[in-house]
Scaffold this active site. Structure first.
Site, PDB file in Angstrom:
ATOM      1  N   GLU A   1       0.804  -1.160   0.111  1.00 28.81           N
ATOM      2  CA  GLU A   1      -0.058  -0.005   0.209  1.00 28.81           C
ATOM      3  C   GLU A   1       0.835   1.222   0.036  1.00 28.81           C
ATOM      4  O   GLU A   1       1.849   1.373   0.679  1.00 28.81           O
ATOM      5  CB  GLU A   1      -0.754   0.068   1.219  1.00 28.81           C
ATOM      6  CG  GLU A   1      -1.489   1.296   1.299  1.00 28.81           C
ATOM      7  CD  GLU A   1      -2.912   1.155   2.456  1.00 28.81           C
ATOM      8  OE1 GLU A   1      -3.864   0.078   2.036  1.00 28.81           O
ATOM      9  OE2 GLU A   1      -2.923   1.547   3.371  1.00 28.81           O
TER      10      GLU A   1
ATOM     11  N   ARG B   1     -15.744   4.093   4.154  1.00 27.48           N
ATOM     12  CA  ARG B   1     -16.434   5.079   4.596  1.00 27.48           C
ATOM     13  C   ARG B   1     -15.673   6.358   5.078  1.00 27.48           C
ATOM     14  O   ARG B   1     -15.950   7.299   4.746  1.00 27.48           O
ATOM     15  CB  ARG B   1     -17.356   4.495   5.882  1.00 27.48           C
ATOM     16  CG  ARG B   1     -18.255   5.658   6.719  1.00 27.48           C
ATOM     17  CD  ARG B   1     -18.795   5.604   7.884  1.00 27.48           C
ATOM     18  NE  ARG B   1     -17.636   5.543   8.817  1.00 27.48           N
ATOM     19  CZ  ARG B   1     -17.685   5.468  10.075  1.00 27.48           C
ATOM     20  NH1 ARG B   1     -18.637   5.103  10.624  1.00 27.48           N
ATOM     21  NH2 ARG B   1     -16.448   5.751  10.867  1.00 27.48           N
TER      22      ARG B   1
HETATM   23  P1  FAD Z   1     -18.181   0.942   7.476  1.00 25.10           P
HETATM   24  O1  FAD Z   1     -18.084  -0.311   6.846  1.00 25.10           O
HETATM   25  O2  FAD Z   1     -19.265   1.896   7.204  1.00 25.10           O
HETATM   26  O3  FAD Z   1     -18.166   0.615   9.055  1.00 25.10           O
HETATM   27  C1  FAD Z   1     -17.882   1.416  10.029  1.00 25.10           C
HETATM   28  C2  FAD Z   1     -18.624   1.305  11.414  1.00 25.10           C
HETATM   29  O4  FAD Z   1     -20.061   1.189  11.078  1.00 25.10           O
HETATM   30  C3  FAD Z   1     -18.513  -0.199  11.902  1.00 25.10           C
HETATM   31  O5  FAD Z   1     -18.497  -0.131  13.385  1.00 25.10           O
HETATM   32  C4  FAD Z   1     -19.533  -1.035  11.299  1.00 25.10           C
HETATM   33  O6  FAD Z   1     -19.923  -2.308  12.120  1.00 25.10           O
HETATM   34  C5  FAD Z   1     -20.997  -0.035  11.400  1.00 25.10           C
HETATM   35  N1  FAD Z   1     -21.584  -0.229  10.438  1.00 25.10           N
HETATM   36  C6  FAD Z   1     -21.522  -0.667   9.128  1.00 25.10           C
HETATM   37  N2  FAD Z   1     -22.695  -0.534   8.527  1.00 25.10           N
HETATM   38  C7  FAD Z   1     -23.619  -0.242   9.339  1.00 25.10           C
HETATM   39  C8  FAD Z   1     -25.157   0.177   9.345  1.00 25.10           C
HETATM   40  N3  FAD Z   1     -25.797  -0.077   7.921  1.00 25.10           N
HETATM   41  N4  FAD Z   1     -25.851   0.317  10.395  1.00 25.10           N
HETATM   42  C9  FAD Z   1     -25.005   0.562  11.373  1.00 25.10           C
HETATM   43  N5  FAD Z   1     -23.821   0.515  11.594  1.00 25.10           N
HETATM   44  C10 FAD Z   1     -23.085  -0.055  10.635  1.00 25.10           C
HETATM   45  N6  FAD Z   1      -9.681   5.701   5.690  1.00 25.10           N
HETATM   46  C11 FAD Z   1      -9.492   6.676   4.896  1.00 25.10           C
HETATM   47  O7  FAD Z   1      -9.744   7.835   4.832  1.00 25.10           O
HETATM   48  N7  FAD Z   1      -8.771   6.413   3.526  1.00 25.10           N
HETATM   49  C12 FAD Z   1      -8.224   5.332   3.014  1.00 25.10           C
HETATM   50  O8  FAD Z   1      -7.956   4.717   2.021  1.00 25.10           O
HETATM   51  C13 FAD Z   1      -8.641   4.079   4.205  1.00 25.10           C
HETATM   52  N8  FAD Z   1      -8.230   2.757   3.728  1.00 25.10           N
HETATM   53  C14 FAD Z   1      -8.312   2.027   4.689  1.00 25.10           C
HETATM   54  C15 FAD Z   1      -7.961   0.397   4.202  1.00 25.10           C
HETATM   55  C16 FAD Z   1      -8.134  -0.663   5.327  1.00 25.10           C
HETATM   56  C17 FAD Z   1      -7.775  -2.144   4.750  1.00 25.10           C
HETATM   57  C18 FAD Z   1      -8.971  -0.415   6.465  1.00 25.10           C
HETATM   58  C19 FAD Z   1      -9.020  -1.507   7.393  1.00 25.10           C
HETATM   59  C20 FAD Z   1      -9.222   1.060   6.988  1.00 25.10           C
HETATM   60  C21 FAD Z   1      -9.158   2.155   5.991  1.00 25.10           C
HETATM   61  N9  FAD Z   1      -9.384   3.539   6.113  1.00 25.10           N
HETATM   62  C22 FAD Z   1      -9.242   4.280   5.198  1.00 25.10           C
HETATM   63  C23 FAD Z   1     -10.192   3.532   7.547  1.00 25.10           C
HETATM   64  C24 FAD Z   1     -11.669   3.675   7.456  1.00 25.10           C
HETATM   65  O9  FAD Z   1     -11.883   4.726   6.600  1.00 25.10           O
HETATM   66  C25 FAD Z   1     -12.019   3.701   8.740  1.00 25.10           C
HETATM   67  O10 FAD Z   1     -11.642   2.593   9.513  1.00 25.10           O
HETATM   68  C26 FAD Z   1     -13.349   3.965   8.917  1.00 25.10           C
HETATM   69  O11 FAD Z   1     -13.965   4.418  10.283  1.00 25.10           O
HETATM   70  C27 FAD Z   1     -14.505   2.655   8.637  1.00 25.10           C
HETATM   71  O12 FAD Z   1     -14.424   2.442   7.255  1.00 25.10           O
HETATM   72  P2  FAD Z   1     -15.182   1.583   6.908  1.00 25.10           P
HETATM   73  O13 FAD Z   1     -15.371   1.420   5.439  1.00 25.10           O
HETATM   74  O14 FAD Z   1     -14.862   0.026   7.247  1.00 25.10           O
HETATM   75  O15 FAD Z   1     -16.929   2.095   7.266  1.00 25.10           O
END
Ligand code: FAD
Length: 294
Positions: free
Chosen positions: A17, A107
Site C-alpha cells: 500500500e 466510509r
Molecule cells: P463501515 O463499513 O461503514 O463501518 C464503520 C462502522 O459502522 C463499523 O463499526 C460497522 O460495524 C458499522 N456499520 C457498518 N454498516 C452499518 C449499518 N448499516 N448500520 C449501522 N452500523 C453500521 N480511511 C481513509 O480515509 N482512506 C483510506 O484510504 C482508508 N483505507 C483503509 C483501508 C483498510 C484496509 C482499512 C481497514 C481502513 C481504511 N481506512 C481508510 C479507515 C476507514 O475509513 C475507517 O476505519 C472507518 O472508520 C471505517 O470505514 P469502513 O469502510 O470500515 O466503514
C-alpha cells in the site's frame, strides 16, 4: 485485471500500500517511492484516499501510473463519509474512464465534529451505501471492503460488527482487507467467526511493519491494535536505535507473514507506508515462498 483473478490463482502473494502526497511539493517523492515499490513486482498495489477526498486527484493519478507505466495492477481507495452523492459518482466515473478496475470502498473516519451529530441528512453513513453506488454505476469493478479482526471502534460487539460486514459483502464486496494486527491469533479467531457467519470472500491480512518507535504510538492510536508483549519488548530494547528498530520491525512483520502463510492465509497486504526499502526487505525475506502454490 480484477484482483479476484489474482486471488483465484491460490498462490502466496504480497501486495503493498502507498499513500498519495498531501501537497504538490511532495508529489515527486511519492511518485519515486511508488515506482521503486512497483519494481518489486508485487501482486498489486493499493493507493489510499484522503478522508473527505482532499487528495482524490492524486489517488487517481498514482493508481493510473502504477497500472499503465509500471505494469502492476492497482487498487484505488475511495471514501464517502463527508462527500455528496454527485462528487462520489463523478469520482467513480473518473476511475472508469482511466481504466481502474479495482476500488476499495470505504466510509472514512469520522472527524471530531461528526461524532454525535445528526447523521440522518448525510449522503453516506456507511461503506455499504458506497458499495451500492459503485455497483449501480455499471462499471464492472472488483470491490474491496475493510474489516476489523479487533472490532471497529464504533461497534459495541463483534457480533454486530460482523453482521454489518456481511451486509457489505452481500451488497457486492468481492474481497476484504483487514485492519493491521500484531497478534496472528486475533486474525485466526476472526476468520473462524466470519466464515461461520457465511462470509466466504477472500480476506487479505493487513500487516504493518513497525520500523520506528514513533510509529508504535501512532499505530495504536489509529487502529487500537493490541500489542503483544513480544512486540513491546522489541520496541523497549531497540526503540532508541533507528537502524536496529528498523531491522527488528522488518523481522517481526516477516515472522508474522510466514506464520500466516503456514496457517492457511494466502494473500498478505503490507502497509508499506511509501518505504521502498522496507517493502524490498520483506519481499526478499519471503522470496522462496511468494508466488508458490498455496
Ligand atoms: P463501515 O463499513 O461503514 O463501518 C464503520 C462502522 O459502522 C463499523 O463499526 C460497522 O460495524 C458499522 N456499520 C457498518 N454498516 C452499518 C449499518 N448499516 N448500520 C449501522 N452500523 C453500521 N480511511 C481513509 O480515509 N482512506 C483510506 O484510504 C482508508 N483505507 C483503509 C483501508 C483498510 C484496509 C482499512 C481497514 C481502513 C481504511 N481506512 C481508510 C479507515 C476507514 O475509513 C475507517 O476505519 C472507518 O472508520 C471505517 O470505514 P469502513 O469502510 O470500515 O466503514
Amino acid at each position: 485485471m480484477k484482483l479476484t483473478e489474482i486471488f483465484a490463482k491460490n498462490q502466496y502473494s504480497l501486495s503493498f500500500e502507498v499513500f498519495p502526497p498531501k501537497t504538490d511539493a511532495l508529489y515527486d517523492s511519492v511518485q519515486t517511492a511508488t515506482e521503486q515499490i512497483a519494481r518489486l513486482r508485487p501482486a498489486f498495489m493499493s493507493v489510499t484516499y484522503g478522508a473527505g477526498g482532499g487528495t482524490s486527484q492524486y489517488t487517481l493519478d498514482i493508481a493510473k501510473k502504477i497500472r499503465e507505466e509500471w505494469g502492476v495492477e492497482s487498487l484505488a481507495h475511495l471514501t464517502c463519509v463527508s462527500s455528496t452523492k454527485e462528487s462520489v459518482r463523478a469520482r467513480i466515473e473518473d476511475f472508469k474512464r482511466v481504466g481502474i478496475e479495482n476500488i476499495m470502498a470505504l466510509r472514512g473516519d469520522l472527524t471530531a465534529d461528526m461524532v454525535g451529530s445528526d447523521h440522518s441528512k448525510w449522503a453516506y453513513r456507511h461503506a455499504v451505501e458506497l458499495i451500492a453506488d459503485i455497483k449501480a454505476s455499471h462499471g464492472d469493478f472488483c470491490i474491496g471492503g475493510a474489516c476489523y479482526p479487533e472490532v471497529h471502534p464504533e461497534s459495541v460487539t463483534q457480533r454486530e460488527d460482523i453482521l454489518h460486514l456481511k451486509e457489505k459483502v452481500d451488497a457486492g464486496c468481492d474481497f476484504l482487507t483487514t485492519q493491521m494486527f500484531f497478534d496472528n491469533n486475533l486474525l485466526y479467531n476472526f476468520l473462524y467467526k466470519i466464515r461461520e457467519a457465511g462470509i466466504t470472500v477472500p480476506v487479505l491480512a493487513g500487516i504493518m511493519p513497525i520500523t520506528n518507535a514513533k510509529q508504535v504510538e501512532r499505530a495504536i492510536r489509529l487502529s487500537g491494535s493490541f500489542m503483544p508483549q513480544r512486540f513491546k519488548s522489541l520496541v523497549d530494547k531497540f526503540g532508541n536505535d533507528p537502524a536496529a528498530m528498523k531491522q527488528a520491525g522488518i523481522a517481526y512483520a516477516t515472522d508474522q507473514i510466514i506464520d500466516l502463510f503456514a496457517n492457511g492465509v494466502t494473500n498478505v497486504h503490507v502497509y508499506s507506508m511509501n518505504k521502498p526499502d522496507v517493502a524490498a526487505a520483506i519481499q526478499a525475506n519471503l522470496s522462496d515462498i511468494v508466488g508458490k502454490n498455496a
